[in-house]
Scaffold this active site. Sequence first.
Site, PDB file in Angstrom:
ATOM      1  N   ASP A  10      -9.213   6.822   2.848  1.00 52.95           N
ATOM      2  CA  ASP A  10     -10.062   7.792   1.849  1.00 52.95           C
ATOM      3  C   ASP A  10      -9.989   6.724   0.822  1.00 52.95           C
ATOM      4  O   ASP A  10      -9.471   5.481   1.156  1.00 52.95           O
ATOM      5  CB  ASP A  10      -8.994   8.113   1.328  1.00 52.95           C
ATOM      6  CG  ASP A  10      -8.887   9.555   0.482  1.00 52.95           C
ATOM      7  OD1 ASP A  10     -10.120   9.697  -0.262  1.00 52.95           O
ATOM      8  OD2 ASP A  10      -7.892   9.476  -0.184  1.00 52.95           O
ATOM      9  N   ASP A  12     -10.249   7.623  -3.144  1.00 54.97           N
ATOM     10  CA  ASP A  12      -9.266   8.030  -4.494  1.00 54.97           C
ATOM     11  C   ASP A  12      -7.850   8.334  -4.234  1.00 54.97           C
ATOM     12  O   ASP A  12      -7.558   8.899  -3.123  1.00 54.97           O
ATOM     13  CB  ASP A  12     -10.217   9.380  -4.736  1.00 54.97           C
ATOM     14  CG  ASP A  12     -11.451   9.831  -5.788  1.00 54.97           C
ATOM     15  OD1 ASP A  12     -11.695   8.660  -6.158  1.00 54.97           O
ATOM     16  OD2 ASP A  12     -12.014  10.304  -5.459  1.00 54.97           O
TER      17      ASP A  12
END
Lengths: 186, 186
Positions: A10, A12
């Site tokens: 991922d 963020d």
Amino acid sequence: MEKRKIIAIDMDGVLADTDQHFLTWYERDYGVRMPYESLLGKPEYEAFPVEGAIRKMVFTPGFFRTLPVMDGAVEAVKSLMQDYNVFIVSAAMEFPNSLNEKYDWLAQHFPFISWKNIVFCGDKSIIDADYLIDDHCKNLDNFKGKPLMFHSAHNVNQNHHQRVKTWAEVLTAIKEHHHGIIEKID
Amino acid sequence: MEKRKIIAIDMDGVLADTDQHFLTWYERDYGVRMPYESLLGKPEYEAFPVEGAIRKMVFTPGFFRTLPVMDGAVEAVKSLMQDYNVFIVSAAMEFPNSLNEKYDWLAQHFPFISWKNIVFCGDKSIIDADYLIDDHCKNLDNFKGKPLMFHSAHNVNQNHHQRVKTWAEVLTAIKEHHHGIIEKID
């Protein structure tokens, strides 16, 4: 030769230190330096006193382009790429304004990652990988491989996934998990 | 209740009629209307007499935003969404300038598709779905579900995947395949 395992990562809150950026922009826009501790255990959208502050930030041009890199992320991803196929998987569709900013951010900070290994999506249930490193349980809960929950202010009270607090811990967790599998096979 | 199967659908050459757009833009830029037949069996980048013409087009702002919709695509996708989870999966990372144009194009022509069901990626091997409708064998070859090759000028000589010539044929092929699986289970 064993086929390379796939690690989905991922952006963020994992490659990018979103919490620090929220604190910095909040201070800039509202004149108040909130302590990191005030974010603990709160959903991101409810973490600041001014209602809608977070939503305003993530829709402001430049927010995603200027995110600070998470400590240790660059070296850790480089290290993982020696033994694994690494894909960056970001739920960027929620903020279509972020698409180009995220692409440019990766090109700047992770130029060694090919465009072939970048995925911008919405629902991550369509991703087929062996590991998923993510800070959101909504993404980890339905993942078919081994989920690793990257430590973040908003997830401190979630405990149903293995927590990794730093990028050094990610490397250790994957190494240990991988060795565990190989021992079972042997 | 049976879990909904997932259908992944490519954009260029499947939802969007890329071939027609190449012909239109080529005529506009070089003053020559090439017949569709001249594209048959050639890789897209080698299909036109002017070298680099295609590459120039796909890097020109507006190219992806103005693509015509493939005949029958809108109604067929709507129909599939009644029984399947439909994801749009486009190799948009190859042309980062296309990210926003593709997002806006989908919002205009397929507004009923949620941002949660859009994936912009590079290598499609990371996609986990039951069906993949795509015009490129490089995407279909490593797909773990049922691949359907959407007919396109460049793929006329490829015959190792089931060919679907139109969106009507897509609906029939998926129906027949799905019924075949259910009969085997029964």
